[in-house]
Design a protein around this motif. Structure first.
Motif, PDB file in Angstrom:
ATOM      1  N   ALA A  77       0.810  -1.223   0.000  1.00 33.78           N
ATOM      2  CA  ALA A  77       0.000   0.000   0.000  1.00 33.78           C
ATOM      3  C   ALA A  77       0.837   1.265   0.000  1.00 33.78           C
ATOM      4  CB  ALA A  77      -0.940  -0.006   1.210  1.00 33.78           C
ATOM      5  N   TRP A  78       2.079   1.159   0.434  1.00 37.52           N
ATOM      6  CA  TRP A  78       2.934   2.351   0.505  1.00 37.52           C
ATOM      7  C   TRP A  78       3.471   2.754  -0.874  1.00 37.52           C
ATOM      8  CZ3 TRP A  78       7.867   1.189  -1.178  1.00 37.52           C
ATOM      9  CH2 TRP A  78       8.200  -0.157  -1.200  1.00 37.52           C
ATOM     10  N   ILE A  79       3.480   1.839  -1.823  1.00 29.26           N
ATOM     11  CA  ILE A  79       4.077   2.110  -3.135  1.00 29.26           C
ATOM     12  C   ILE A  79       3.318   3.204  -3.893  1.00 29.26           C
ATOM     13  CG2 ILE A  79       4.685   1.137  -5.386  1.00 29.26           C
ATOM     14  CD1 ILE A  79       5.087  -1.549  -3.964  1.00 29.26           C
ATOM     15  N   PRO A  80       1.968   3.117  -4.053  1.00 33.07           N
ATOM     16  CA  PRO A  80       1.269   4.174  -4.805  1.00 33.07           C
ATOM     17  C   PRO A  80       1.291   5.532  -4.119  1.00 33.07           C
ATOM     18  CG  PRO A  80      -0.307   2.651  -3.840  1.00 33.07           C
ATOM     19  CD  PRO A  80       1.037   2.030  -3.662  1.00 33.07           C
ATOM     20  N   ILE A  81       1.548   5.568  -2.813  1.00 31.50           N
ATOM     21  CA  ILE A  81       1.667   6.862  -2.146  1.00 31.50           C
ATOM     22  C   ILE A  81       2.936   7.564  -2.621  1.00 31.50           C
ATOM     23  CG2 ILE A  81       1.936   8.015   0.080  1.00 31.50           C
ATOM     24  CD1 ILE A  81       0.213   5.904   1.328  1.00 31.50           C
ATOM     25  N   ILE A  82       4.006   6.810  -2.797  1.00 27.18           N
ATOM     26  CA  ILE A  82       5.255   7.394  -3.303  1.00 27.18           C
ATOM     27  C   ILE A  82       5.066   7.886  -4.734  1.00 27.18           C
ATOM     28  CG2 ILE A  82       7.657   6.899  -3.902  1.00 27.18           C
ATOM     29  CD1 ILE A  82       7.738   4.954  -1.556  1.00 27.18           C
ATOM     30  N   THR A  83       4.440   7.062  -5.587  1.00 26.46           N
ATOM     31  CA  THR A  83       4.189   7.505  -6.965  1.00 26.46           C
ATOM     32  C   THR A  83       3.223   8.685  -6.991  1.00 26.46           C
ATOM     33  OG1 THR A  83       2.401   5.872  -7.215  1.00 26.46           O
ATOM     34  CG2 THR A  83       4.611   5.199  -7.893  1.00 26.46           C
ATOM     35  N   GLY A  84       2.258   8.692  -6.057  1.00 23.25           N
ATOM     36  CA  GLY A  84       1.330   9.817  -5.972  1.00 23.25           C
ATOM     37  C   GLY A  84       2.017  11.108  -5.590  1.00 23.25           C
ATOM     38  N   MET A  85       3.012  11.023  -4.712  1.00 19.62           N
ATOM     39  CA  MET A  85       3.780  12.211  -4.342  1.00 19.62           C
ATOM     40  C   MET A  85       4.519  12.764  -5.551  1.00 19.62           C
ATOM     41  SD  MET A  85       5.170  10.782  -0.683  1.00 19.62           S
ATOM     42  CE  MET A  85       6.487  11.982  -0.532  1.00 19.62           C
ATOM     43  N   GLY A  86       5.072  11.864  -6.372  1.00 22.41           N
ATOM     44  CA  GLY A  86       5.745  12.318  -7.589  1.00 22.41           C
ATOM     45  C   GLY A  86       4.782  12.986  -8.553  1.00 22.41           C
ATOM     46  N   CYS A  87       3.598  12.396  -8.721  1.00 19.44           N
ATOM     47  CA  CYS A  87       2.581  12.992  -9.604  1.00 19.44           C
ATOM     48  C   CYS A  87       2.115  14.342  -9.078  1.00 19.44           C
ATOM     49  CB  CYS A  87       1.394  12.044  -9.756  1.00 19.44           C
ATOM     50  SG  CYS A  87       1.748  10.541 -10.685  1.00 19.44           S
ATOM     51  N   ILE A 100       6.138  16.911   2.334  1.00 24.58           N
ATOM     52  CA  ILE A 100       6.124  16.581   3.769  1.00 24.58           C
ATOM     53  C   ILE A 100       4.772  15.983   4.150  1.00 24.58           C
ATOM     54  CG2 ILE A 100       6.196  17.541   6.106  1.00 24.58           C
ATOM     55  CD1 ILE A 100       8.238  19.573   5.097  1.00 24.58           C
ATOM     56  N   GLY A 101       3.685  16.576   3.649  1.00 26.32           N
ATOM     57  CA  GLY A 101       2.366  16.023   3.909  1.00 26.32           C
ATOM     58  C   GLY A 101       2.254  14.602   3.392  1.00 26.32           C
ATOM     59  N   GLY A 102       2.782  14.349   2.196  1.00 24.38           N
ATOM     60  CA  GLY A 102       2.764  13.007   1.637  1.00 24.38           C
ATOM     61  C   GLY A 102       3.583  12.021   2.461  1.00 24.38           C
ATOM     62  N   MET A 103       4.738  12.464   2.975  1.00 27.06           N
ATOM     63  CA  MET A 103       5.563  11.593   3.806  1.00 27.06           C
ATOM     64  C   MET A 103       4.848  11.214   5.103  1.00 27.06           C
ATOM     65  SD  MET A 103       8.360  10.699   2.408  1.00 27.06           S
ATOM     66  CE  MET A 103       9.112  10.024   3.891  1.00 27.06           C
ATOM     67  N   LEU A 104       4.135  12.157   5.686  1.00 29.68           N
ATOM     68  CA  LEU A 104       3.395  11.853   6.912  1.00 29.68           C
ATOM     69  C   LEU A 104       2.272  10.856   6.631  1.00 29.68           C
ATOM     70  CD1 LEU A 104       3.241  15.422   8.519  1.00 29.68           C
ATOM     71  CD2 LEU A 104       4.717  13.507   9.157  1.00 29.68           C
ATOM     72  N   LEU A 105       1.591  11.006   5.486  1.00 25.87           N
ATOM     73  CA  LEU A 105       0.569  10.034   5.094  1.00 25.87           C
ATOM     74  C   LEU A 105       1.187   8.660   4.864  1.00 25.87           C
ATOM     75  CD1 LEU A 105      -1.611  12.128   2.609  1.00 25.87           C
ATOM     76  CD2 LEU A 105      -2.333  11.223   4.825  1.00 25.87           C
ATOM     77  N   LEU A 106       2.380   8.646   4.271  1.00 23.60           N
ATOM     78  CA  LEU A 106       3.081   7.385   4.029  1.00 23.60           C
ATOM     79  C   LEU A 106       3.395   6.677   5.341  1.00 23.60           C
ATOM     80  CD1 LEU A 106       4.570   5.488   2.022  1.00 23.60           C
ATOM     81  CD2 LEU A 106       6.582   6.933   2.316  1.00 23.60           C
ATOM     82  N   LEU A 107       3.840   7.434   6.338  1.00 25.71           N
ATOM     83  CA  LEU A 107       4.167   6.838   7.640  1.00 25.71           C
ATOM     84  C   LEU A 107       2.928   6.251   8.305  1.00 25.71           C
ATOM     85  CD1 LEU A 107       6.650   9.492   9.106  1.00 25.71           C
ATOM     86  CD2 LEU A 107       7.193   7.175   8.316  1.00 25.71           C
ATOM     87  N   VAL A 108       1.815   6.989   8.275  1.00 26.52           N
ATOM     88  CA  VAL A 108       0.586   6.501   8.899  1.00 26.52           C
ATOM     89  C   VAL A 108       0.072   5.264   8.174  1.00 26.52           C
ATOM     90  CG1 VAL A 108      -1.824   7.059   9.417  1.00 26.52           C
ATOM     91  CG2 VAL A 108      -0.047   8.771   9.793  1.00 26.52           C
ATOM     92  N   THR A 109       0.112   5.272   6.840  1.00 24.78           N
ATOM     93  CA  THR A 109      -0.349   4.111   6.069  1.00 24.78           C
ATOM     94  C   THR A 109       0.510   2.892   6.354  1.00 24.78           C
ATOM     95  OG1 THR A 109      -1.146   5.563   4.300  1.00 24.78           O
ATOM     96  CG2 THR A 109      -0.826   3.243   3.746  1.00 24.78           C
ATOM     97  N   ALA A 110       1.828   3.082   6.390  1.00 22.94           N
ATOM     98  CA  ALA A 110       2.735   1.975   6.682  1.00 22.94           C
ATOM     99  C   ALA A 110       2.483   1.415   8.086  1.00 22.94           C
ATOM    100  CB  ALA A 110       4.186   2.430   6.541  1.00 22.94           C
ATOM    101  N   ALA A 111       2.202   2.306   9.040  1.00 21.12           N
ATOM    102  CA  ALA A 111       1.915   1.848  10.401  1.00 21.12           C
ATOM    103  C   ALA A 111       0.620   1.043  10.440  1.00 21.12           C
ATOM    104  CB  ALA A 111       1.826   3.050  11.339  1.00 21.12           C
TER     105      ALA A 111
END
Length: 352
Positions: free
Chosen positions: A26-36, A212-223
């Motif tokens: 689930a963390w993978i599309p968040i990273i691609t979403g941050m790039g988009c 930064i907002g995307g990174m925080l979402l990534l951390l919560v999703t990963a948790a």
């Protein structure tokens, strides 16, 4: 404000949607979403940097003419008000009445939240921005506390196998991410760069806030994935809230899911107020009002009323958010800026 805006409703939608589509990855599309989202920001900045003293609505009128520009602006404002303000007021009422105050009617929470939005806009965008500066460290500390408290319960096997869902779901979840945290950034163009002291020089700050907002979402999703597992995260309506319920430190620090409630209430307030400000200022410029705050109270009352009917039920809300909202907000957050960019390149019209 960009960081808080990015977290906002994304904290509700992204973890469960990403887990449903990508399972352990689930963390993978968040990273691609941050790039988009960075690519979208590049397009938005190219659109407005030629006219740094104008808002998005004023650029519409300048490049597209009176009638077409007004029509595009009205559609854009409608997206901000119905798709932004009214739906987020609904989210607030639904969250509070289903998770915290089950015996309180939805409309009570909706009215209180709408009143807070009205109060904030009456005080002005500068006051709202300074409040965001004060509350951002609070949100950062709460997220750090949430991740720190649940980290002992993270199971690495919940992240394996990483690529089980394949490539196709990445595109869908990436679209979900940018529909909540990428395309809506267009509504900041009623603030940036025309009302920012440093003007276009704040562009890197804009991008940094999104990342930064995307990174925080990534951390919560990963948790959520690490503690609850992908299947449980996908089934839950508020997985981050359920995550906080798992906190148990020595049978002493327990039941502190108010951490997530505080994060979500703060970030949702600032996300909603950006939508609200874009609506108010855009309408004021179309109607050529000398004082935009004259629209605050009528729009606040209308938002409280429409929030009760904007969704029929929770199932309808999920269906709308997954199938309709991404393409609706794409029109305002990608198609309209590209249209202005193309017309501006061809016509090369200068500010009168």
């Amino acid at each position: 404000m960009v960081i808080l805006f990015t977290i906002g409703s994304s904290l509700l939608a992204i973890p469960s949607n990403a887990a449903a589509g990508m399972k352990q990855g689930a963390w993978i599309p968040i990273i691609t979403g941050m790039g988009c989202s960075c690519l979208i920001l590049f397009i938005l900045m190219k659109t407005v940097h030629r006219y740094p003293t104008l808002t998005f609505v004023e650029i519409n009128s300048l490049l597209l003419g009176k009638w077409v520009g007004t029509l595009v602006s009205l559609m854009w404002i409608l997206t901000a008000f119905i798709g932004g303000v009214c739906t987020l007021v609904y989210y607030m009422g639904h969250f509070v009445t289903t998770q915290i105050m089950a015996t309180t009617p939805d409309y009570i929470i909706n009215i209180i939240f709408s009143a807070l939005l009205v109060m904030g806009l009456l005080l002005g965008p500068r006051t709202v921005a300074r409040t965001a500066e004060i509350l951002f460290p609070v949100v950062a500390v709460l997220i750090a506390a949430l991740i720190g408290f649940v980290s002992p319960k993270i199971q690495l096997e919940h992240f394996q196998p990483v690529w089980e869902a394949g490539v196709t779901p990445i595109l869908k979840i990436t679209l979900d991410y940018v529909s909540f945290a990428g395309f809506p950034l267009v509504f900041f163009l009623m603030i940036y760069p025309s009302s920012v002291r440093t003007g276009t020089k704040a562009s890197m700050t804009f991008v940094l806030g999104s990342l930064i907002g995307g990174m925080l979402l990534l951390l919560v999703t990963a948790a959520c994935i690490g503690v609850l597992g992908a299947e449980t995260t996908a089934r839950l309506f508020y997985p981050s809230y359920a995550l906080a319920k798992r906190i148990n430190i020595a049978e002493f620090i327990t039941r502190i899911e108010v951490i997530v409630a505080a994060i979500w209430i703060i970030t949702l307030f600032f996300e909603t107020i950006v939508y609200f400000y874009a609506t108010m200022k855009g309408l004021a410029q179309l109607l050529k009002l000398s004082d935009e705050r004259a629209l605050v109270l009528p729009l606040g009352v209308l938002a409280a009323v429409l929030s009760m009917v904007v969704y029929h039920n929770s199932a309808y809300q999920q269906e709308w958010d997954e199938r309709t909202w991404p393409f609706w907000v794409m029109t305002s957050g990608l198609f309209f800026p590209l249209l202005l960019l193309a017309v501006g390149t061809i016509r090369k019209k200068k500010i009168p």
